[in-house]
Design an enzyme around this catalytic site. Structure first.
Site, PDB file in Angstrom:
ATOM      1  N   LYS A   1     -29.395   3.952 -24.781  1.00 28.53           N
ATOM      2  CA  LYS A   1     -29.611   4.607 -23.653  1.00 28.53           C
ATOM      3  C   LYS A   1     -30.943   5.545 -23.379  1.00 28.53           C
ATOM      4  O   LYS A   1     -31.149   6.019 -24.480  1.00 28.53           O
ATOM      5  CB  LYS A   1     -28.203   5.255 -22.993  1.00 28.53           C
TER       6      LYS A   1
ATOM      7  N   SER B   1     -23.192   6.008 -15.812  1.00 29.41           N
ATOM      8  CA  SER B   1     -24.474   6.249 -15.750  1.00 29.41           C
ATOM      9  C   SER B   1     -25.188   5.267 -16.688  1.00 29.41           C
ATOM     10  O   SER B   1     -26.404   4.646 -16.527  1.00 29.41           O
ATOM     11  CB  SER B   1     -25.032   7.394 -15.877  1.00 29.41           C
TER      12      SER B   1
ATOM     13  N   SER C   1     -19.284   7.885 -18.248  1.00 30.62           N
ATOM     14  CA  SER C   1     -20.501   7.056 -18.193  1.00 30.62           C
ATOM     15  C   SER C   1     -20.368   5.844 -19.225  1.00 30.62           C
ATOM     16  O   SER C   1     -21.378   5.259 -19.346  1.00 30.62           O
ATOM     17  CB  SER C   1     -21.849   7.847 -17.996  1.00 30.62           C
TER      18      SER C   1
END
Ligand code: GLN
Length: 484
Positions: A75, A150, A174
């Site tokens: 990420k 996210s 997330s």
């Protein structure tokens, strides 16, 4: 070779069916052919091939570990030395970290090969990856749907079988929510289990790094490698990490599973409820006992989270001022104008909304009414869990109230977007480990996730139950059409 799990790749690499360089080439190619998903922010092909060559050398000498030569993506919130770290934001579009996050370093040490940095909601604020400066990521199961957020780039990459593993962060859901919406296994460990050093802070008391993969077994291997005390992170827990892999094969007979009635309410899709009930029946068949439990303060989770997380964000994001990191506005006459123009240009609307809420709830006159009240609620929510875990080993329910929703559906309604975390954010508020695993599909062919919440520092029970569930189901083996 693309669609294999970490363990299958590890076996193939060991048996020299293919090399890590060959695998890396194939997956880099796949990342190009899947470019329409918009999952990558930065592709690190050259570095990946270099790491793969090193991995092949180690494997050749018989010195590789179980993760040597296995590709992954991070990420874009984890700092990576020499490779830009954007956090999905214009304000960090050109930011190159001088050091690696501890988690990144640990996975590199274990021989893993980083293919790139992936898309996310700006500063991890969102549930759909639509809040990224780099545009939305598509869900491989249906290109008109969001992959969740996210960590939506991470989920899309693994669901599309571009890499078998991706890292993520989970402040309110997330990792688990995108894992659920993309048919993956994703675990957020206990707060403090995985170092936050080099993980750009959103809400420091809630943020936790973790992993998404195709199976609970793969998650165990990665979590084992990324966990442990880090003196560079003052919130890191100095406790031994159990052998997650060892515990997977244990029978779940006699384990007590708590079912909170609050998680099976009217607002949840019928198909999601049905898949959850079917999964519970299966766990009972495998020997688990179920009991009803109460989490009476769970309705307060969303309001509590959406006071505390923005408050912490407004403090954490004050460092992005055009002086120290990333983007600086080009037109200004004095320093105050420079700050203002930089932040106005650099942050997107959701981040600005959170910063305003955060500054408001922390301001004199409102602090007691909002921030302190939310802190008290946080304690009540944590106490509910402590009480429940006196009676059960694990809490089970749906991960999300619905399956993946259409892109654009909730972008103009922040509260609807926030409600995606209704089942996930209480685990963050209480610091507990929690996981989502695939538990079925709805009539439109979209994945459903089962949510498992464990006692503090007891990731092992979650992974054990998840693995036993996966030995008896094949939801996690389904591949979205066009991605084999
Ligand atoms: N969806 C939640 C939010 O927008 C959680 C995000 C996260 O876990 N990073 O804050």
């Amino acid at each position: 070779m693309e669609c294999r799990t970490v363990l299958e790749h590890a076996q193939a690499l060991k048996e020299k069916d293919y090399s890590s360089v060959e695998l890396t080439h194939a997956l880099l190619e796949k990342s190009q052919s899947c470019a329409n998903l918009n999952a990558f922010i930065t592709l690190t092909s050259e570095q990946a091939l270099k790491q793969a060559r090193q991995a092949d050398k180690l494997i050749g000498k018989g010195e590789g570990g179980p993760l040597t030569g296995i590709p992954l993506v991070h990420k874009d919130l984890f700092c990576t030395k020499g490779v830009r770290t954007t956090c999905g934001s214009r304000i960090l579009d050109n930011f190159i970290s001088p050091y690696d996050a501890t988690l990144v370093g640990k996975l590199q040490q274990s021989g893993m090969v980083m293919l790139g940095k992936v898309n996310m909601d700006e500063f991890a604020m969102g549930s759909s990856t639509e809040n990224s400066y780099y545009g939305p990521t598509l869900n491989p199961w249906n290109h008109e749907r969001v992959p969740g957020g996210s960590s939506g780039g991470s989920a899309a990459v693994v669901a599309a079988r571009i890499t078998p593993v991706a890292t993520g962060t989970d402040t309110g859901g997330s990792i688990r929510q995108p894992a659920a919406l993309c048919g993956l296994s994703g675990i957020k460990p206990s707060y403090g289990r995985v170092s936050r050093y080099g993980m750009v802070a959103f809400a420091s008391s809630l943020d936790q790094g973790g992993v998404m993969a195709l199976t609970a077994e793969d998650c165990s291997y990665i979590l084992q490698a990324m966990s442990g005390f880090d003196e560079k992170d003052s919130t890191s827990i100095n406790q031994p990490v159990p052998d997650y892999i060892d515990g997977l094969s244990e029978s779940i007979s006699g384990k007590v599973i708590g079912l909170p009635k609050e998680f099976f309410s009217d607002g949840v899709d019928k198909e999601v409820i049905q898949a959850t009930l079917d999964s519970i029946t299966l766990l009972e068949k495998l020997g688990a006992k179920t009991i009803d439990i109460d989490l009476p303060n769970s309705a307060a989770g969303i309001p509590c989270y959406y006071v505390l997380a923005p408050a912490e964000a407004s403090s954490n994001l004050s460092r992005f001022d055009g002086v120290r990191y990333g983007h600086r506005a080009s037109e200004y006459t004095d320093i105050n104008e420079m700050y203002e123009a930089t932040r106005t240009e650099g942050f997107g609307p959701e981040v600005k909304r959170r910063l305003l809420i955060g500054a408001y709830v922390l301001s004199v006159g409102y602090f007691e009414a909002y921030y302190i009240k939310a802190q008290k609620l946080r304690r009540l929510i944590a106490d509910d869990f402590s009480r429940a875990f006196k009676k059960c080993d694990l809490i089970v329910g749906p991960t999300t109230p619905t399956t993946a929703f259409p892109i654009g559906l909730k972008t103009n309604d922040p509260v609807q977007m926030y409600l995606n975390d209704i089942f996930t954010n209480s685990a963050n508020l209480a610091g507990l480990p929690a996981m989502s695993i695939p538990s079925g599909f709805d009539a439109q062919g979209l994945p459903i996730g089962l949510h498992l919440i464990g006692r503090y520092l007891d990731e092992a029970t979650i992974l054990n139950v998840a693995h036993q569930y996966q030995l008896n189901t094949d939801w996690h083996q389904r591949i979205p059409t066009g991605y084999t």
